[in-house]
Each structure stands twice: as structure tokens, then as C-alpha cells.
Design an enzyme around this catalytic site. Structure first.
Site, PDB file in Angstrom:
ATOM      1  N   PRO A   8       1.822  -6.443  -2.707  1.00 36.86           N
ATOM      2  CA  PRO A   8       0.547  -6.292  -3.400  1.00 36.86           C
ATOM      3  C   PRO A   8       0.359  -4.935  -4.060  1.00 36.86           C
ATOM      4  CG  PRO A   8       0.199  -7.331  -1.286  1.00 36.86           C
ATOM      5  CD  PRO A   8       1.641  -6.911  -1.329  1.00 36.86           C
ATOM      6  N   ASN A   9      -0.185  -4.980  -5.251  1.00 35.19           N
ATOM      7  CA  ASN A   9      -0.579  -3.832  -6.069  1.00 35.19           C
ATOM      8  C   ASN A   9       0.573  -3.075  -6.710  1.00 35.19           C
ATOM      9  OD1 ASN A   9      -3.434  -4.099  -5.705  1.00 35.19           O
ATOM     10  ND2 ASN A   9      -3.122  -3.378  -3.616  1.00 35.19           N
ATOM     11  N   ARG A  16      -2.033   2.737 -11.285  1.00 32.92           N
ATOM     12  CA  ARG A  16      -2.738   2.926 -10.020  1.00 32.92           C
ATOM     13  C   ARG A  16      -2.313   4.243  -9.380  1.00 32.92           C
ATOM     14  NH1 ARG A  16      -0.712   0.654  -4.705  1.00 32.92           N
ATOM     15  NH2 ARG A  16      -2.370   1.177  -3.266  1.00 32.92           N
ATOM     16  N   TYR A  21       1.810   7.663  -6.907  1.00 33.04           N
ATOM     17  CA  TYR A  21       2.937   6.768  -7.197  1.00 33.04           C
ATOM     18  C   TYR A  21       3.700   7.101  -8.471  1.00 33.04           C
ATOM     19  CZ  TYR A  21       0.600   4.003  -3.650  1.00 33.04           C
ATOM     20  OH  TYR A  21       0.029   3.588  -2.477  1.00 33.04           O
ATOM     21  N   ASN A  73       9.328  -3.530  -0.277  1.00 32.83           N
ATOM     22  CA  ASN A  73       8.170  -2.645  -0.215  1.00 32.83           C
ATOM     23  C   ASN A  73       6.981  -3.569  -0.026  1.00 32.83           C
ATOM     24  OD1 ASN A  73       5.937  -1.027  -0.635  1.00 32.83           O
ATOM     25  ND2 ASN A  73       6.912   0.186  -2.236  1.00 32.83           N
ATOM     26  N   ALA A  76       0.483  -2.746   1.133  1.00 32.75           N
ATOM     27  CA  ALA A  76      -0.489  -2.698   2.227  1.00 32.75           C
ATOM     28  C   ALA A  76      -0.195  -3.718   3.324  1.00 32.75           C
ATOM     29  CB  ALA A  76      -1.895  -2.909   1.685  1.00 32.75           C
ATOM     30  N   GLU A  97      13.046  -1.496   4.642  1.00 31.63           N
ATOM     31  CA  GLU A  97      11.683  -1.279   4.146  1.00 31.63           C
ATOM     32  C   GLU A  97      11.647   0.020   3.344  1.00 31.63           C
ATOM     33  OE1 GLU A  97       7.597  -0.093   6.350  1.00 31.63           O
ATOM     34  OE2 GLU A  97       8.440  -2.021   6.961  1.00 31.63           O
ATOM     35  N   HIS A  99       9.095   2.667   0.859  1.00 30.18           N
ATOM     36  CA  HIS A  99       7.779   3.075   0.348  1.00 30.18           C
ATOM     37  C   HIS A  99       7.975   4.218  -0.629  1.00 30.18           C
ATOM     38  CE1 HIS A  99       5.739   0.518   3.176  1.00 30.18           C
ATOM     39  NE2 HIS A  99       6.622   0.918   4.074  1.00 30.18           N
ATOM     40  N   SER A 101       5.670   6.396  -1.738  1.00 32.30           N
ATOM     41  CA  SER A 101       5.009   7.602  -1.248  1.00 32.30           C
ATOM     42  C   SER A 101       5.385   7.841   0.213  1.00 32.30           C
ATOM     43  CB  SER A 101       3.487   7.465  -1.371  1.00 32.30           C
ATOM     44  OG  SER A 101       3.000   6.485  -0.462  1.00 32.30           O
ATOM     45  N   ARG A 106      -0.105  10.379   4.518  1.00 31.75           N
ATOM     46  CA  ARG A 106      -1.313   9.838   3.889  1.00 31.75           C
ATOM     47  C   ARG A 106      -2.335   9.448   4.947  1.00 31.75           C
ATOM     48  NH1 ARG A 106       0.044   5.657  -0.501  1.00 31.75           N
ATOM     49  NH2 ARG A 106      -2.130   6.106  -1.008  1.00 31.75           N
TER      50      ARG A 106
END
Length: 143
Positions: A8-9, A16, A21, A73, A76, A97, A99, A101, A106
């Protein structure tokens, strides 16, 4: 043959939160992954979905479609999807996996991954390069 999944996203990369990112798009990332695959002499298929069920089906069906490993990835869903965790655990392919960032630098809710424990490894905070490193790890059988 590797499968690269983005959750998602991630279709909003470049738009975004560019401070987090970067300014490159999902299309830029997919082109890089395909080019890295060519360098590594393995076909790469990239997919993105904002829908948990679609990601589950891609993970579940990856082996029967000829894939030998998965770079994911989960976005969320990393922090909340026990269904995705179970799909990864319930299939035989190695998964790394990734990511973009550094999730550990965070918000506190991002520090917990429900999916990482059933993956061969986790790469975080290295931007798009993390995808290449995940691909290399899968192809070398390490990670």
C-alpha cells in the site's frame, strides 16, 4: 526468477513524503529492479497493490508461477497484517523484506514488523538500493 512486491501507498512514490521516500517514482524503482535483474541474469517481475488480499495471492501463488524468491516491501501492512505474515510463512520460497526508509528511526509503531520474523532477512533505510541487495541475497541463497 524473482518477484518484487510493493504494498500500500508505494504507488505514490515521488509524490508522498519526498523528504522520507525521495523523489523517484514506483516506475523508476521497477525499471531499476528489472535492470538489476538483467545484470544478475535473472528475470524480475514487479507488482504493486494497495489491497492486502492481492498481495496474499501473489505470495501464495509465486512458486507455482516459477518464481524462486520474493522481495517484498509490505508498506504499512508490515506492522499489522498477520494474514500477510501467514502467507509468507505458508509458502516455501525465501523472502526478503525491504523498506526504503529506516523504519527504526521513525514513529514507534513502525518499529514492529509482524512479517520480518518469517522472512529470510530484512533491509531497511538504504533507499532503492535495498531492493538490489535483497535480490542479490536471494540469488546467493543467503540473507
Amino acid at each position: 526468477m524473482l518477484l518484487v512486491l510493493n504494498g500500500p501507498n508505494l504507488n505514490r512514490l515521488g509524490l508522498r513524503e519526498p523528504g522520507v521516500y525521495g523523489s523517484q517514482t514506483l516506475e523508476d524503482l521497477e525499471r531499476l529492479c528489472e535492470a538489476w535483474g538483467a545484470e544478475l541474469e535473472t528475470p524480475v517481475t514487479c507488482r504493486q497493490s494497495n489491497y492486502e488480499g492481492q498481495l496474499l495471492e501473489w505470495v501464495q501463488d509465486a512458486q507455482e508461477h516459477g518464481f524462486t524468491g520474493i522481495v517484498i516491501n509490505p508498506g504499512a501492512l508490515t506492522h499489522s497484517s498477520y494474514a500477510l505474515r501467514d502467507a509468507i510463512a505458508g509458502q516455501p520460497l525465501p523472502v526478503v523484506e525491504v523498506h526504503i526508509s529506516n523504519v527504526d528511526a521513525r514513529e514507534a509503531f513502525r518499529h514492529t514488523s509482524v512479517t520480518a520474523a518469517v522472512c529470510r532477512g530484512k533491509i531497511s533505510g538504504l533507499g532503492f538500493l535495498g531492493y538490489r541487495l535483497a535480490m542479490e541475497a536471494l540469488l546467493e541463497g543467503s540473507g
